[in-house]
Design a protein around this motif. Structure first.
Motif, PDB file in Angstrom:
ATOM      1  N   LEU A  55      35.083  36.846  41.675  1.00  0.00           N
ATOM      2  CA  LEU A  55      36.108  35.797  41.727  1.00  0.00           C
ATOM      3  C   LEU A  55      36.230  35.081  40.389  1.00  0.00           C
ATOM      4  CD1 LEU A  55      38.104  34.023  43.342  1.00  0.00           C
ATOM      5  CD2 LEU A  55      36.140  32.635  44.070  1.00  0.00           C
ATOM      6  N   ALA A  56      35.106  34.873  39.709  1.00  0.00           N
ATOM      7  CA  ALA A  56      35.134  34.165  38.424  1.00  0.00           C
ATOM      8  C   ALA A  56      35.950  34.912  37.380  1.00  0.00           C
ATOM      9  CB  ALA A  56      33.705  33.951  37.931  1.00  0.00           C
ATOM     10  N   ALA A  57      35.964  36.242  37.459  1.00  0.00           N
ATOM     11  CA  ALA A  57      36.697  37.030  36.463  1.00  0.00           C
ATOM     12  C   ALA A  57      38.185  36.726  36.466  1.00  0.00           C
ATOM     13  CB  ALA A  57      36.472  38.522  36.712  1.00  0.00           C
ATOM     14  N   ALA A  58      38.708  36.229  37.586  1.00  0.00           N
ATOM     15  CA  ALA A  58      40.148  35.957  37.686  1.00  0.00           C
ATOM     16  C   ALA A  58      40.547  34.670  36.985  1.00  0.00           C
ATOM     17  CB  ALA A  58      40.560  35.888  39.155  1.00  0.00           C
ATOM     18  N   PRO A  64      31.046  32.459  30.724  1.00  0.00           N
ATOM     19  CA  PRO A  64      30.767  31.800  32.001  1.00  0.00           C
ATOM     20  C   PRO A  64      30.636  32.781  33.164  1.00  0.00           C
ATOM     21  CG  PRO A  64      32.486  30.619  30.826  1.00  0.00           C
ATOM     22  CD  PRO A  64      32.245  31.895  30.086  1.00  0.00           C
ATOM     23  N   THR A  65      31.402  33.867  33.131  1.00  0.00           N
ATOM     24  CA  THR A  65      31.298  34.878  34.190  1.00  0.00           C
ATOM     25  C   THR A  65      29.922  35.532  34.177  1.00  0.00           C
ATOM     26  OG1 THR A  65      33.683  35.319  34.053  1.00  0.00           O
ATOM     27  CG2 THR A  65      32.322  36.987  35.122  1.00  0.00           C
ATOM     28  N   LEU A  66      29.431  35.861  32.967  1.00  0.00           N
ATOM     29  CA  LEU A  66      28.096  36.443  32.863  1.00  0.00           C
ATOM     30  C   LEU A  66      27.018  35.458  33.310  1.00  0.00           C
ATOM     31  CD1 LEU A  66      28.404  38.287  29.419  1.00  0.00           C
ATOM     32  CD2 LEU A  66      28.225  39.344  31.687  1.00  0.00           C
ATOM     33  N   LEU A  67      27.184  34.195  32.958  1.00  0.00           N
ATOM     34  CA  LEU A  67      26.191  33.191  33.365  1.00  0.00           C
ATOM     35  C   LEU A  67      26.163  33.014  34.874  1.00  0.00           C
ATOM     36  CD1 LEU A  67      26.714  30.472  30.591  1.00  0.00           C
ATOM     37  CD2 LEU A  67      24.823  32.101  30.824  1.00  0.00           C
ATOM     38  N   LEU A  68      27.327  33.051  35.496  1.00  0.00           N
ATOM     39  CA  LEU A  68      27.350  32.924  36.955  1.00  0.00           C
ATOM     40  C   LEU A  68      26.682  34.128  37.608  1.00  0.00           C
ATOM     41  CD1 LEU A  68      28.321  31.261  39.396  1.00  0.00           C
ATOM     42  CD2 LEU A  68      30.408  32.643  39.387  1.00  0.00           C
ATOM     43  N   GLY A  69      26.956  35.326  37.065  1.00  0.00           N
ATOM     44  CA  GLY A  69      26.289  36.510  37.599  1.00  0.00           C
ATOM     45  C   GLY A  69      24.785  36.417  37.462  1.00  0.00           C
ATOM     46  N   THR A  91      20.857  44.756  46.361  1.00  0.00           N
ATOM     47  CA  THR A  91      21.781  43.635  46.146  1.00  0.00           C
ATOM     48  C   THR A  91      21.772  43.193  44.695  1.00  0.00           C
ATOM     49  OG1 THR A  91      21.375  42.885  48.414  1.00  0.00           O
ATOM     50  CG2 THR A  91      22.420  41.329  46.921  1.00  0.00           C
ATOM     51  N   SER A  92      20.587  43.190  44.063  1.00  0.00           N
ATOM     52  CA  SER A  92      20.507  42.813  42.652  1.00  0.00           C
ATOM     53  C   SER A  92      21.274  43.802  41.782  1.00  0.00           C
ATOM     54  CB  SER A  92      19.040  42.747  42.215  1.00  0.00           C
ATOM     55  OG  SER A  92      18.337  41.761  42.947  1.00  0.00           O
ATOM     56  N   ALA A  93      21.132  45.072  42.084  1.00  0.00           N
ATOM     57  CA  ALA A  93      21.887  46.077  41.325  1.00  0.00           C
ATOM     58  C   ALA A  93      23.391  45.875  41.496  1.00  0.00           C
ATOM     59  CB  ALA A  93      21.479  47.474  41.777  1.00  0.00           C
ATOM     60  N   ALA A  94      23.799  45.519  42.714  1.00  0.00           N
ATOM     61  CA  ALA A  94      25.222  45.265  42.964  1.00  0.00           C
ATOM     62  C   ALA A  94      25.701  44.055  42.174  1.00  0.00           C
ATOM     63  CB  ALA A  94      25.464  45.057  44.453  1.00  0.00           C
ATOM     64  N   ILE A  95      24.860  43.001  42.107  1.00  0.00           N
ATOM     65  CA  ILE A  95      25.237  41.804  41.342  1.00  0.00           C
ATOM     66  C   ILE A  95      25.403  42.150  39.871  1.00  0.00           C
ATOM     67  CG2 ILE A  95      24.419  39.556  40.552  1.00  0.00           C
ATOM     68  CD1 ILE A  95      23.079  39.201  43.275  1.00  0.00           C
ATOM     69  N   VAL A  96      24.440  42.929  39.320  1.00  0.00           N
ATOM     70  CA  VAL A  96      24.530  43.305  37.901  1.00  0.00           C
ATOM     71  C   VAL A  96      25.786  44.141  37.649  1.00  0.00           C
ATOM     72  CG1 VAL A  96      23.436  44.634  36.067  1.00  0.00           C
ATOM     73  CG2 VAL A  96      22.041  43.169  37.553  1.00  0.00           C
ATOM     74  N   ALA A  97      26.039  45.118  38.506  1.00  0.00           N
ATOM     75  CA  ALA A  97      27.197  45.991  38.304  1.00  0.00           C
ATOM     76  C   ALA A  97      28.511  45.216  38.408  1.00  0.00           C
ATOM     77  CB  ALA A  97      27.162  47.135  39.327  1.00  0.00           C
ATOM     78  N   VAL A  98      28.612  44.379  39.435  1.00  0.00           N
ATOM     79  CA  VAL A  98      29.845  43.602  39.621  1.00  0.00           C
ATOM     80  C   VAL A  98      30.028  42.607  38.486  1.00  0.00           C
ATOM     81  CG1 VAL A  98      30.981  41.910  41.090  1.00  0.00           C
ATOM     82  CG2 VAL A  98      29.889  43.909  42.113  1.00  0.00           C
ATOM     83  N   THR A  99      28.943  41.989  38.012  1.00  0.00           N
ATOM     84  CA  THR A  99      29.048  41.023  36.920  1.00  0.00           C
ATOM     85  C   THR A  99      29.534  41.680  35.641  1.00  0.00           C
ATOM     86  OG1 THR A  99      27.277  39.656  37.862  1.00  0.00           O
ATOM     87  CG2 THR A  99      27.769  39.361  35.522  1.00  0.00           C
ATOM     88  N   LEU A 100      28.995  42.848  35.328  1.00  0.00           N
ATOM     89  CA  LEU A 100      29.447  43.552  34.134  1.00  0.00           C
ATOM     90  C   LEU A 100      30.925  43.955  34.247  1.00  0.00           C
ATOM     91  CD1 LEU A 100      26.340  45.814  33.388  1.00  0.00           C
ATOM     92  CD2 LEU A 100      27.045  43.718  32.207  1.00  0.00           C
ATOM     93  N   ALA A 102      33.108  42.455  36.132  1.00  0.00           N
ATOM     94  CA  ALA A 102      33.886  41.210  36.103  1.00  0.00           C
ATOM     95  C   ALA A 102      34.041  40.699  34.678  1.00  0.00           C
ATOM     96  CB  ALA A 102      33.209  40.159  36.979  1.00  0.00           C
ATOM     97  N   ALA A 103      32.978  40.819  33.863  1.00  0.00           N
ATOM     98  CA  ALA A 103      33.070  40.384  32.469  1.00  0.00           C
ATOM     99  C   ALA A 103      34.111  41.204  31.713  1.00  0.00           C
ATOM    100  CB  ALA A 103      31.702  40.504  31.803  1.00  0.00           C
ATOM    101  N   TYR A 104      34.131  42.514  31.954  1.00  0.00           N
ATOM    102  CA  TYR A 104      35.143  43.353  31.314  1.00  0.00           C
ATOM    103  C   TYR A 104      36.547  42.975  31.802  1.00  0.00           C
ATOM    104  CZ  TYR A 104      37.969  47.364  30.034  1.00  0.00           C
ATOM    105  OH  TYR A 104      38.977  48.159  29.537  1.00  0.00           O
ATOM    106  N   GLY A 105      36.660  42.732  33.119  1.00  0.00           N
ATOM    107  CA  GLY A 105      37.958  42.314  33.659  1.00  0.00           C
ATOM    108  C   GLY A 105      38.417  40.988  33.081  1.00  0.00           C
ATOM    109  N   SER A 106      37.479  40.059  32.886  1.00  0.00           N
ATOM    110  CA  SER A 106      37.823  38.776  32.278  1.00  0.00           C
ATOM    111  C   SER A 106      38.299  38.963  30.848  1.00  0.00           C
ATOM    112  CB  SER A 106      36.606  37.853  32.310  1.00  0.00           C
ATOM    113  OG  SER A 106      36.874  36.640  31.632  1.00  0.00           O
TER     114      SER A 106
END
Length: 365
Positions: A55-58, A64-69, A91-100, A102-106
């Motif tokens: 959601l932060a990537a939007a 900030p997106t990386l920090l939230l992840g 779940t941790s792997a999912a958080i890392v993957a989604v955060t990365l 999301a950062a690219y999307g941002s």
């Protein structure tokens, strides 16, 4: 409240809602964390944590997106000390993957926003050249303008207007190029540029129209396209001679202006219709100039068909003459502000066509 005041208040309200929305990723993270610590392990609410950086990537920047992840990852690690069988590693792997991701999307979103900002700056500059601010007073004539694009992102379109104080009096132009997009903008620019010269040189309105006809024909020949056989423009030229007392009108297929005189509204239909610009070769080049009294205090409303053809949800057209009869005497700016507000209200906030209007009043001496 004036139109500028309403727009300012609307921007402030929008800005407040946007600032509140920007906190939603943090709120979502805390909400998931509280539920994860307070609900039974079997529910596994913690698996929703990757949704927060997504959601932060939007709306956030990359850092900030990386920090939230990272914060979500720390929450997941903390949960593992209380619940040993949560599938923390997955779940941790999912958080890392989604955060990365999301950062690219941002990053990609910010690049698109920068490009869009540059395009809008160019569009604003083009609009200032095409539809430059009109003088509010020329001799004893008050002039105000209104322009609304059907698509806010477009900024400019095929509707155009101009006003000039010339040796022959105050001359006004309003028109509408058929179609949309860059071809319509180019044709409108050609007509306006020609008018800005011809208005000072041609003693008769017919001479101006002949030059406008030549200009749009040359532009169409220089920039052919699939819409070339149907490319034309409606236009209305008005002339208020020095000292006022009358207005001369040459209407080339354009919606008739409205004249307010002591509370009475008159629709100024042309005596003999004149052909739109770029169609004289097909239907002849016979132009008719009408002369109408224009006394001090009288008000003239020139507009494009986007005004008269605005529809409500039932498909009914905006009753412009009846609306005009309900307006009391007032400055041209107030008249256009009310027109703007009532058009948006009538259409439910959505416009199907560009809108341009000029309000002209002969000042009381």
């Amino acid at each position: 409240m004036t139109m500028s005041g309403r727009l300012r208040r609307r921007r402030q309200s929008y800005r407040g809602r946007w600032e509140a929305a920007q906190l939603s990723p943090v709120i979502l993270t805390l909400f998931i964390a509280v539920l994860a610590f307070s609900t039974p392990r079997q529910i596994a609410v913690s698996r929703l944590l990757p949704a927060a950086p997504a959601l932060a990537a939007a709306m956030w920047a990359v850092l900030p997106t990386l920090l939230l992840g990272t914060f979500c990852l720390l929450i997941m690690i903390s949960l593992s000390f209380f619940y040993t069988d949560l599938g923390t590693q997955y779940t941790s792997a999912a958080i890392v993957a989604v955060t990365l991701a999301a950062a690219y999307g941002s990053h990609a979103r910010l690049q698109r926003e920068e490009i869009l900002l540059q395009v809008r700056l160019v569009a604003d500059a083009a609009q200032k050249v095409l539809l430059r601010p009109l003088p509010r007073h020329i001799e004893n004539v008050e002039i105000e303008s209104l322009y609304l694009a059907a698509q806010v992102q477009a900024r400019i379109g095929g509707d155009f207007y101009e006003a000039a104080g010339t040796p022959f009096g105050v001359r006004l132009l309003i028109g509408d190029v058929r179609g949309k997009g860059l071809s319509a903008v180019g044709a409108a620019s050609a007509v306006i540029s020609c008018f800005r010269e011809a208005a000072y040189e041609e003693p008769d309105l017919r001479g101006i129209v002949h030059r406008l006809e030549t200009s749009i024909a040359r532009h169409s020949a220089a920039f052919p396209g699939p819409d070339l056989p149907e490319r034309f423009a409606t236009a209305l030229i008005a002339e208020i001679p020095h000292g006022g007392g009358l207005v001369r009108l040459l209407n080339c297929g354009h919606p008739p202006p409205l004249l307010a005189h002591h509370g009475n509204i008159r629709v100024l239909d042309p005596t003999i219709p004149s052909p739109p610009l770029n169609l004289s070769a097909l239907i002849g080049d016979h132009y008719c100039v009408d002369t109408v009294p224009f006394a001090p205090g009288d008000q003239l409303l020139l507009y494009t068909d986007g005004v008269s053809e605005t529809r409500d949800r039932a498909g009914e057209f905006f009753p412009l003459p009846d609306w005009m009869r309900q307006q009391g005497p007032g400055p041209p700016r107030e008249l256009l502000d009310r027109l703007h507000s009532d058009l948006l209200h009538f259409s439910g906030g959505g416009l199907d066509d560009d809108i341009a209007a000029l309000s002209v009043r002969c000042r009381l001496t």
